[in-house]
Design an enzyme around this catalytic site. Sequence first.
Site, short mmCIF file in Angstrom:
data_model
loop_
_atom_site.label_atom_id
_atom_site.label_comp_id
_atom_site.label_asym_id
_atom_site.label_seq_id
_atom_site.Cartn_x
_atom_site.Cartn_y
_atom_site.Cartn_z
N ASP A 248 10.26 51.39 37.44
CA ASP A 248 9.97 51.76 36.06
C ASP A 248 8.53 52.24 35.98
O ASP A 248 7.81 52.26 36.98
CB ASP A 248 10.26 50.62 35.08
CG ASP A 248 9.22 49.50 35.12
OD1 ASP A 248 8.32 49.52 35.98
OD2 ASP A 248 9.31 48.57 34.28
N ASP A 404 15.36 41.67 34.29
CA ASP A 404 14.29 41.41 35.25
C ASP A 404 13.39 40.35 34.64
O ASP A 404 13.05 40.41 33.46
CB ASP A 404 13.49 42.68 35.59
CG ASP A 404 12.69 43.21 34.41
OD1 ASP A 404 11.53 42.80 34.24
OD2 ASP A 404 13.23 44.05 33.66
#
Length: 564
Positions: A248, A404
């Site tokens: 990301d 996550d």
Amino acid sequence: MLLLLGCSARKRHDTQPLPAILRYDGPLYQDLRAFLRRRGWPPALRIGTFSAEYGLIGALAPIPDYERRLDSERAAQLRSTVLATLARWRDLADRTVLVAGSLYVSSLLPALQAAGYSSVTVVPGAIGEKRAHLGRALQALPSVLQTRHDPVDMGRRTVFFPDWEDFLDPDFDFLTEHFSGPPGARRRVHAATALGEPISDGILVSLAQRLTHKGLLKQLDRSDPRSTAPQQLRQYYQLPDDAILFGDCGAFSYVEEEEPPITVSEAAFLYHIYGFDLGASVDHIPAPYLPLPERQRRLQLTLANAAAFLAEARHYGSFHPVGVVHGLDAADYARSTALLIEMGYRHLGIGGLVFRSDREIAEIVRAVAAVRASMRRRIWIHLFGIFRPKLQHLFEESRVDSFDTASYYRKAWLRSDQNYLGVDGRWYSAIRVPVSSDPRNRRKLLQRGIRPEDAVELEQQALRALVAYAAGEQDVESTLDAVLAYDSLIDRDDLARRDLRSLYRRTLLARPWEQCPCVVCRSLGIHVVIFRGGERNRRRGIHNTRLLYRQVRNGDQCFPADHE
């Protein structure tokens, strides 16, 4: 092969710094990028660029836009730095191929010879001949593109471990407290793989590392040898073949900036060359404390970036693009979800949730799930940065696919009363025996007029008492006396208000490390509940994360009380 190119007058004019290989847009760079897109980055390939502005730099070194042409005067000014860089690069490859204009060649070739490069090929001819020769040289290199993992194929919820350089020394001696070697020469294993069994389904790595001096993707000086080629993430983290690499942009790291410092083209390129399985679009968090017009602008920017990113990702075709969803409220999140699915996204990541309460997150997840349920195609949904144990029932009902979280890992040292998760589902306090030689502790001791040798003696008495207690050679109260006699020397305001004796007694009497079959607890024994230095603390975090992962894998929905 070390490939050296001259810079090009034609450039991309993005306002943010770009890797040199993306900044320059002449024919040779277009051909090079087309090859890398089709074949990946061959392990034997190193690339340098002779920039009229910055000298000899690695192809992955980020550079701002500029306008400057190389002339003989500028080449003379750069000679010493070019020689220094070539000295650093001498062992990168056994042969060098130089593809550049005559002025670049006349500057680089003598420098290569002076630096001891023995096998140098200068590609002659006009630009057409140079392009043809470059193409042949690149085609001789092996392809490294592999099929990327798709978490949808796993058929269950997945958990990702966010990385921030969580390495440890597997040979650290807990009795002598000696490392396997000096810094830089120690053995290192990553927390995600240190246990020998998985504690997650993969690692989440942030491209925002490029804005810092920490991590594999960290900032390097432009002539650093590591800027000439990407290091493969799977090798760096020593990941098993079935682990998933998720990238990301680390939007929280630039939430205060007006614009994301990572461009869409850069993000897609980096996901491709570093071998990511999943890559998230470039988002900008509409943080709730920002003015409403700015929040709305960021929402539109995130959607526009997502559209451009999807086109870039399809251009590469090597990783699964993840559209990042943001919103001001649940209805906004639902609208953004629908728009991203209409664009063509099949993987979505819900961002900006860390700011939200459990109630708000529940509303957002329900709204997103309702949109997903109306679609014919299977849409995979990930929640960025949260786990929220109290909402796990809702997440299961809403078919949230992935999370996550490092909360269980970092609780090992960030909380005073919830550091070790027992197999009984209860949190226990780790027993603090601070390292007296730590500069911060040493300053506190000196400020209180305590001699270092006296502190060391009490420190060792505390450690010996804990080891003796674990062996059944000392009772709990005398052990606590020894621990707290040393503990009282360190003035810690955050713990002063707590009854440490009660917290520590509870841990010692329960002896939770004896109930756990994991490698950490079996090998460390009581050391796993001693709060002391990174080697113990990280291993305790690994133990905690293993238990969380096993609960998720087993489909459990009841998790210990937690605050993220």
